[in-house]
Design a protein around this motif. Structure first.
Motif, short mmCIF file in Angstrom:
data_model
loop_
_atom_site.label_atom_id
_atom_site.label_comp_id
_atom_site.label_asym_id
_atom_site.label_seq_id
_atom_site.Cartn_x
_atom_site.Cartn_y
_atom_site.Cartn_z
N ALA A 38 -19.48 -42.02 -8.61
CA ALA A 38 -20.29 -41.44 -7.53
C ALA A 38 -20.29 -42.35 -6.31
CB ALA A 38 -21.72 -41.20 -8.01
N VAL A 39 -20.38 -43.67 -6.52
CA VAL A 39 -20.41 -44.60 -5.39
C VAL A 39 -19.08 -44.58 -4.66
CG1 VAL A 39 -20.59 -47.03 -4.73
CG2 VAL A 39 -22.18 -46.07 -6.40
N PHE A 40 -17.99 -44.81 -5.38
CA PHE A 40 -16.70 -44.86 -4.72
C PHE A 40 -16.27 -43.47 -4.23
CE2 PHE A 40 -12.08 -44.37 -4.78
CZ PHE A 40 -11.74 -45.30 -3.81
N GLY A 41 -16.35 -42.49 -5.12
CA GLY A 41 -15.90 -41.15 -4.75
C GLY A 41 -16.74 -40.52 -3.65
N GLY A 42 -18.06 -40.66 -3.76
CA GLY A 42 -18.93 -40.05 -2.76
C GLY A 42 -18.79 -40.71 -1.40
N GLY A 77 -20.04 -35.17 2.56
CA GLY A 77 -18.74 -34.95 1.96
C GLY A 77 -18.35 -33.50 1.86
N ASP A 78 -19.18 -32.61 2.37
CA ASP A 78 -18.92 -31.16 2.32
C ASP A 78 -18.33 -30.74 3.67
OD1 ASP A 78 -19.08 -28.36 2.48
OD2 ASP A 78 -20.86 -28.28 1.21
N ALA A 108 -23.81 -42.33 6.52
CA ALA A 108 -24.12 -41.78 5.20
C ALA A 108 -23.31 -42.47 4.11
CB ALA A 108 -23.85 -40.28 5.19
N ALA A 109 -23.99 -42.98 3.10
CA ALA A 109 -23.31 -43.65 1.99
C ALA A 109 -24.33 -43.99 0.92
CB ALA A 109 -22.61 -44.93 2.46
N ILE A 110 -23.85 -44.19 -0.29
CA ILE A 110 -24.64 -44.84 -1.34
C ILE A 110 -24.47 -46.34 -1.10
CG2 ILE A 110 -24.93 -45.19 -3.82
CD1 ILE A 110 -23.59 -42.42 -4.18
N PRO A 111 -25.54 -47.07 -0.75
CA PRO A 111 -25.37 -48.40 -0.17
C PRO A 111 -25.28 -49.57 -1.15
CG PRO A 111 -27.65 -47.74 -0.03
CD PRO A 111 -26.91 -46.58 -0.62
#
Length: 297
Positions: A83-87, A52-53, A71-74
């Motif tokens: 954090a899940v949605f925003g990241g 995300g950077d 890449a994702a929080i799965p």
């Protein structure tokens, strides 16, 4: 527009699917992006940082012709809802937008069957009809499913705006033989536990193959595809499972044996993808509770 693939960027490269994709990528240079470098990634170049950077992603995209964004929080249980949605959504937007600005025109994106809203629902939900297909309504009720819905919308926007081929693959539960066999044993003991996932699965090597086909076979435009093994991971007849655990859901087809109640034809038609690996589990009568003894494929 770049016309050939010399270097592929894989985000989330240290994850389960990321590693399988790195193993499958042969004959091209590979850049791996992940938050940490575990030191054993099969890549020519490793970039450490957050997907995300924008600065990190710009560096990772140097000399890249195509992107596989994993890449994702799965899961919604692995961090806060924000954090899940925003990241997840930020990483997808940054990677796809940056790829477009860099002149890259081929991207594969990991979506999920969880985008249907069923798997993590905290309220009673069930499919509207079966087999589930890409026109099936989304019943999003958790931040992970919402992030995948937004990711698919981002893919459509970027493809439309920049004339890219962006393929979002809706993956089910992934694993190697051991992980899948353990999951099947869970479904054997408690078949109800797999109902909202439709007892679906895909071997991680097949998932990697689908990613590579997405890069090479998909035409310009945004594509959303279900990819899964053609049979369920439960050792029972599918129609018995549906009658027992989803009795009110209308069916538009027959599901002989362990046929998965998901429409996989679009992935076969567009990508030429059919899963090559399966677990030969049966089927057994639904009342059976004997241990699964079959060997993994």
């Amino acid at each position: 527009m770049r016309s050939r693939t010399d270097r592929v960027l894989v985000t989330g490269a240290a994850g389960l699917l990321g590693r399988a994709v790195l193993d499958a990528l042969t004959g091209v240079q590979v850049t791996a992006l992940d938050r940490v470098d575990p030191g054993d990634l099969r890549a020519d170049r490793v970039v450490v940082g957050d997907a995300g950077d924008p600065a990190v992603v710009k560096r990772a995209l140097a000399d890249v012709d195509a992107v596989i964004h994993l890449a994702a929080i799965p899961a919604p249980t692995l961090d806060t809802p924000l954090a899940v949605f925003g990241g997840n959504t930020r990483a997808t937007f940054v990677v796809l937008h940056s790829a477009a600005l860099a002149g890259i025109r081929r991207v594969v994106l990991a979506s999920s069957m969880s985008v249907l809203g069923l798997a993590w629902a905290q309220v009673p939900l069930e499919p509207v009809y079966l087999p589930v297909d890409i026109r099936h309504p989304l019943q999003v009720s958790d931040p992970y499913a919402l992030s995948k819905q937004a990711d698919e919308a981002t893919a459509a926007m970027v493809a439309r705006r920049h004339g890219m081929a962006v393929t979002a693959l809706r993956f089910p539960f992934l694993g190697g033989n051991d992980r899948l066999l353990r999951r099947s044993e869970e479904f054997h003991a408690d078949p109800a536990s797999g109902a909202l996932e439709l007892w679906s699965y895909l071997h991680v090597a097949d998932a990697a193959a689908a990613c590579l086909l997405g890069l090479s076979a998909a035409p310009v435009g945004a594509h959303v595809l279900f990819v899964a093994a053609p049979e369920t991971l439960a050792p029972y007849p599918t129609e018995d499972l549906l009658a027992a655990f989803l009795p009110g859901v209308p069916t538009r087809a027959r599901f002989p044996g362990r046929t998965l109640p998901v429409d996989l034809e679009p992935a076969r038609r567009l990508l030429g993808f059919t899963a090559a690996r399966s677990l030969p589990l049966g089927p057994r009568p639904l009342g059976s509770r004997t241990l699964i003894e079959e060997e993994p494929a």
